[in-house]
Design an enzyme around this catalytic site. Structure first.
Site, PDB file in Angstrom:
ATOM      1  N   GLY A  12       0.838  -1.206   0.000  1.00  0.00           N
ATOM      2  CA  GLY A  12       0.000   0.000   0.000  1.00  0.00           C
ATOM      3  C   GLY A  12       0.867   1.247   0.000  1.00  0.00           C
ATOM      4  N   ARG A  73       1.159  -4.835  -5.581  1.00  0.00           N
ATOM      5  CA  ARG A  73       1.355  -6.111  -4.890  1.00  0.00           C
ATOM      6  C   ARG A  73       1.742  -7.096  -5.993  1.00  0.00           C
ATOM      7  NH1 ARG A  73      -0.684  -4.415   0.100  1.00  0.00           N
ATOM      8  NH2 ARG A  73      -2.427  -2.970  -0.120  1.00  0.00           N
ATOM      9  N   ASP A 104       5.129  -4.719   6.114  1.00  0.00           N
ATOM     10  CA  ASP A 104       5.749  -5.984   6.539  1.00  0.00           C
ATOM     11  C   ASP A 104       5.788  -7.019   5.414  1.00  0.00           C
ATOM     12  OD1 ASP A 104       2.910  -6.068   6.874  1.00  0.00           O
ATOM     13  OD2 ASP A 104       3.139  -7.949   7.949  1.00  0.00           O
ATOM     14  N   THR A 127       3.905   2.535   5.497  1.00  0.00           N
ATOM     15  CA  THR A 127       2.541   2.000   5.467  1.00  0.00           C
ATOM     16  C   THR A 127       1.674   2.833   6.403  1.00  0.00           C
ATOM     17  OG1 THR A 127       1.099   0.143   6.090  1.00  0.00           O
ATOM     18  CG2 THR A 127       3.217   0.229   7.191  1.00  0.00           C
ATOM     19  N   ASP A 129      -0.618   1.695   8.080  1.00  0.00           N
ATOM     20  CA  ASP A 129      -1.138   0.833   9.153  1.00  0.00           C
ATOM     21  C   ASP A 129      -0.341   0.913  10.458  1.00  0.00           C
ATOM     22  OD1 ASP A 129      -2.923  -0.015   7.231  1.00  0.00           O
ATOM     23  OD2 ASP A 129      -1.837  -1.856   6.767  1.00  0.00           O
ATOM     24  N   ASP A 131       1.855  -1.002  11.500  1.00  0.00           N
ATOM     25  CA  ASP A 131       1.873  -2.339  12.115  1.00  0.00           C
ATOM     26  C   ASP A 131       3.247  -3.004  12.023  1.00  0.00           C
ATOM     27  OD1 ASP A 131       1.770  -2.567   9.368  1.00  0.00           O
ATOM     28  OD2 ASP A 131       0.297  -4.174   9.325  1.00  0.00           O
ATOM     29  N   GLY A 172      -6.467  -0.159   8.222  1.00  0.00           N
ATOM     30  CA  GLY A 172      -5.509  -0.627   9.220  1.00  0.00           C
ATOM     31  C   GLY A 172      -5.167  -2.092   9.013  1.00  0.00           C
ATOM     32  N   ARG A 173      -5.787  -2.666   7.983  1.00  0.00           N
ATOM     33  CA  ARG A 173      -5.612  -4.096   7.675  1.00  0.00           C
ATOM     34  C   ARG A 173      -6.023  -4.931   8.878  1.00  0.00           C
ATOM     35  NH1 ARG A 173      -1.342  -6.405   3.535  1.00  0.00           N
ATOM     36  NH2 ARG A 173      -2.867  -5.369   2.241  1.00  0.00           N
ATOM     37  N   SER A 222     -25.974  12.994  18.931  1.00  0.00           N
ATOM     38  CA  SER A 222     -25.247  12.331  17.845  1.00  0.00           C
ATOM     39  C   SER A 222     -24.292  11.339  18.501  1.00  0.00           C
ATOM     40  CB  SER A 222     -24.458  13.351  17.015  1.00  0.00           C
ATOM     41  OG  SER A 222     -23.445  13.936  17.795  1.00  0.00           O
ATOM     42  N   GLN A 260      -7.844   7.492   2.876  1.00  0.00           N
ATOM     43  CA  GLN A 260      -6.845   7.553   3.959  1.00  0.00           C
ATOM     44  C   GLN A 260      -5.420   7.339   3.469  1.00  0.00           C
ATOM     45  OE1 GLN A 260      -8.910   5.263   7.562  1.00  0.00           O
ATOM     46  NE2 GLN A 260      -9.594   4.602   5.550  1.00  0.00           N
ATOM     47  N   ARG A 261      -5.264   6.804   2.275  1.00  0.00           N
ATOM     48  CA  ARG A 261      -3.910   6.577   1.763  1.00  0.00           C
ATOM     49  C   ARG A 261      -3.379   7.784   0.999  1.00  0.00           C
ATOM     50  NH1 ARG A 261      -3.789   0.576   0.199  1.00  0.00           N
ATOM     51  NH2 ARG A 261      -3.347   1.177  -1.919  1.00  0.00           N
TER      52      ARG A 261
HETATM   53  N1  LIG Z   1       6.395 -14.032   1.948  1.00  0.00           N
HETATM   54  C1  LIG Z   1       6.692 -13.251   0.906  1.00  0.00           C
HETATM   55  N2  LIG Z   1       7.663 -13.609   0.050  1.00  0.00           N
HETATM   56  C2  LIG Z   1       7.983 -12.835  -1.006  1.00  0.00           C
HETATM   57  N3  LIG Z   1       7.399 -11.667  -1.277  1.00  0.00           N
HETATM   58  C3  LIG Z   1       6.430 -11.250  -0.467  1.00  0.00           C
HETATM   59  C4  LIG Z   1       6.022 -12.012   0.672  1.00  0.00           C
HETATM   60  N4  LIG Z   1       5.034 -11.337   1.304  1.00  0.00           N
HETATM   61  C5  LIG Z   1       4.823 -10.209   0.571  1.00  0.00           C
HETATM   62  N5  LIG Z   1       5.666 -10.155  -0.479  1.00  0.00           N
HETATM   63  C6  LIG Z   1       5.738  -9.109  -1.508  1.00  0.00           C
HETATM   64  O1  LIG Z   1       5.495  -7.831  -0.934  1.00  0.00           O
HETATM   65  C7  LIG Z   1       4.352  -7.250  -1.567  1.00  0.00           C
HETATM   66  C8  LIG Z   1       3.646  -6.331  -0.611  1.00  0.00           C
HETATM   67  O2  LIG Z   1       3.162  -7.074   0.502  1.00  0.00           O
HETATM   68  P1  LIG Z   1       1.751  -6.702   1.153  1.00  0.00           P
HETATM   69  O3  LIG Z   1       0.710  -6.757   0.095  1.00  0.00           O
HETATM   70  O4  LIG Z   1       1.576  -7.587   2.329  1.00  0.00           O
HETATM   71  O5  LIG Z   1       1.901  -5.183   1.553  1.00  0.00           O
HETATM   72  P2  LIG Z   1       2.802  -4.500   2.678  1.00  0.00           P
HETATM   73  O6  LIG Z   1       4.172  -4.313   2.190  1.00  0.00           O
HETATM   74  O7  LIG Z   1       2.631  -5.260   3.964  1.00  0.00           O
HETATM   75  O8  LIG Z   1       2.172  -3.061   2.781  1.00  0.00           O
HETATM   76  P3  LIG Z   1       0.717  -2.669   3.313  1.00  0.00           P
HETATM   77  O9  LIG Z   1       0.287  -3.683   4.326  1.00  0.00           O
HETATM   78  O10 LIG Z   1       0.880  -1.325   3.906  1.00  0.00           O
HETATM   79  O11 LIG Z   1      -0.165  -2.648   2.122  1.00  0.00           O
HETATM   80  C9  LIG Z   1       3.559  -8.441  -2.058  1.00  0.00           C
HETATM   81  O12 LIG Z   1       2.652  -8.120  -3.076  1.00  0.00           O
HETATM   82  C10 LIG Z   1       4.678  -9.322  -2.583  1.00  0.00           C
HETATM   83  O13 LIG Z   1       5.179  -8.823  -3.797  1.00  0.00           O
HETATM   84  O1  LIG Z   2      -5.113  -1.093  -1.855  1.00  0.00           O
HETATM   85  P1  LIG Z   2      -5.586  -2.440  -1.442  1.00  0.00           P
HETATM   86  O2  LIG Z   2      -4.862  -3.534  -2.124  1.00  0.00           O
HETATM   87  O3  LIG Z   2      -7.071  -2.513  -1.519  1.00  0.00           O
HETATM   88  O4  LIG Z   2      -5.190  -2.632   0.096  1.00  0.00           O
HETATM   89  C1  LIG Z   2      -5.879  -2.082   1.159  1.00  0.00           C
HETATM   90  C2  LIG Z   2      -5.045  -2.306   2.405  1.00  0.00           C
HETATM   91  O5  LIG Z   2      -3.875  -1.534   2.273  1.00  0.00           O
HETATM   92  C3  LIG Z   2      -3.744  -0.671   3.389  1.00  0.00           C
HETATM   93  O6  LIG Z   2      -4.288   0.558   2.981  1.00  0.00           O
HETATM   94  C4  LIG Z   2      -2.329  -0.434   3.752  1.00  0.00           C
HETATM   95  O7  LIG Z   2      -1.826  -1.634   4.180  1.00  0.00           O
HETATM   96  C5  LIG Z   2      -4.576  -1.343   4.478  1.00  0.00           C
HETATM   97  O8  LIG Z   2      -4.925  -0.432   5.497  1.00  0.00           O
HETATM   98  C6  LIG Z   2      -5.723  -1.874   3.671  1.00  0.00           C
HETATM   99  O9  LIG Z   2      -6.293  -3.001   4.300  1.00  0.00           O
END
Ligand SMILES: Nc1ncnc2c1ncn2[C@@H]1O[C@H](COP(=O)(O)OP(=O)(O)OP(=O)(O)O)[C@@H](O)[C@H]1O
Ligand SMILES: O=P(O)(O)OC[C@H]1O[C@](O)(CO)[C@@H](O)[C@@H]1O
Length: 332
Positions: A12, A73, A104, A127, A129, A131, A172-173, A222, A260-261
């Site tokens: 995200g 992603r 993460d 991020t 979130d 988190d 917030g996922r 409210s 929010q993003r």
């Molecule tokens: N276990 C894994 N091994 C390899 N690549 C991964 C793995 N987990 C996630 N990724 C890569 O990281 C990308 C982003 O991960 P994810 O969709 O969980 O978002 P994030 O980095 O946690 O950010 P956010 O939660 O804020 O959206 C995934 O689309 C993938 O390309």
């Molecule tokens: O943009 P997407 O793939 O719908 O992802 C939404 C998720 O990404 C975030 O905006 C950031 O991790 C989360 O809060 C939400 O759950």
């Protein structure tokens, strides 16, 4: 030969990612390093899609939301084959350090790449979130709170005018940081968070008790409930309908969603992004890899990537206690 480093943004997008890219590029340029930016997260790494980055392109960037490198992603990056291809692509271009700005999941991807690539890998927490363990805050989190608060302030105006109950869903996922602090700062009445949720019945009962007490004391009022996404078993529509049945009044849902993003990062996110980006760039070529650069108590820290996701980051006691005193357990 001058060193070559690369940056990508993944997962995200978060306000402040651009400020972080700028900080890395500016420090690299001072050191005489070449920088390239991979596009669309790990997809760019697999497809050799990148652009060269220099200080001139960093002008007027700090205040811009989103990410100039685009984000995505990339599910296929989880395979060994993809990580091997990425490693070969980095070597082909002569990249020796890769910066990954993301959450993460993106850090798991970076760790996975590290199993197949000898170069230096440095993560930066980006991020909304918040988190990620090992850093007090993540880039983008403060702006997202601000956006949620401004939105709830607006909802409050119309809620007050109609003396209505509103249910506002925040992102917030699976973490409650945005919900908790958004709810507190907007002086909402009740908040439902993953870390504190027990069950549907208890939550409904708590809300009913509080709302009825308020109505007994003040008449029609409210009432704003903040709901963290992915939490209520039947979704927001189910909660609306259950509340309407039990309160015998109209309840309106508002899903804040991707709003929010977006937006220009607030100062806290710009500062965090600059500090972490600049510090990360000073680590280029040092014998340290597979780490995230974070901030703890005003100090830059280097945290091994697995420690950033192995445990869930807990909500801080002070915020939870304040919420209990001013929101969920305040009946008058
Ligand atoms: N276990 C894994 N091994 C390899 N690549 C991964 C793995 N987990 C996630 N990724 C890569 O990281 C990308 C982003 O991960 P994810 O969709 O969980 O978002 P994030 O980095 O946690 O950010 P956010 O939660 O804020 O959206 C995934 O689309 C993938 O390309
Ligand atoms: O943009 P997407 O793939 O719908 O992802 C939404 C998720 O990404 C975030 O905006 C950031 O991790 C989360 O809060 C939400 O759950």
């Amino acid at each position: 030969m001058s060193k070559k480093v690369a940056i990508l943004t993944s997962g995200g997008d978060a306000p402040g990612m651009n400020a972080c890219i700028r900080a890395i590029v500016l420090v690299c340029e001072r050191s005489g390093f070449d920088v390239l930016g991979y596009l669309h997260g790990y997809n760019g790494l697999l497809k050799q899609q990148y652009r060269e980055l220099d200080a001139r392109q960093m002008h007027n960037l700090t205040q811009r939301g989103g990410t100039i490198l685009h984000s995505a992603r990339c599910l296929e990056f989880k395979t060994d084959e993809s990580a091997r291809l990425a490693a070969a692509n980095l070597d082909e271009l002569g990249v020796t350090t890769l910066f990954v700005i993301g959450g993460d999941g993106s850090f798991r991807g970076a760790q996975h790449l590290g199993n197949f690539w000898d170069g230096q890998i440095i993560g930066l927490p980006g991020t909304i979130d918040n988190d990620i363990v090992g850093t007090d805050a993540t880039i983008g989190y403060f702006t997202a709170i601000e956006t949620a608060v401004q939105s709830v302030d607006k909802v409050r105006d119309t809620a007050d005018a109609f003396e209505r109950v509103f249910l506002v869903e925040v992102m917030g996922r699976h973490a409650g940081f945005l919900g908790l602090n958004g709810a507190l700062a907007s002086a909402s009445d009740y908040v439902i968070l993953p870390e504190l949720f027990e069950n549907e019945e208890k939550t409904l009962k708590d809300i009913l008790t509080q709302l009825n007490e308020r109505r007994d004391q003040r008449g029609n009022v409210s009432y704003i409930i903040i709901l963290a996404e992915n939490l209520w078993p039947g979704g927001i529509a189910d909660l609306v309908s259950k509340l309407e049945q039990r309160t015998e009044t109209e309840v309106r849902p508002v899903i804040l969603g991707h709003v929010q993003r977006g937006g220009s990062p607030v100062s806290q996110d710009r500062l965090l992004a600059m500090k972490l980006g600049a510090h990360a760039a000073t680590l280029i070529g040092k014998p340290i890899t597979g780490i995230m650069v974070g901030e703890q108590n005003g100090q830059a820290v280097e945290v091994p990537l697995p420690l950033t996701w192995e445990h869930s980051k807990p909500l801080d006691d002070l915020s939870v206690n304040t919420m209990t005193l001013l929101m969920n357990n305040r009946y008058a």
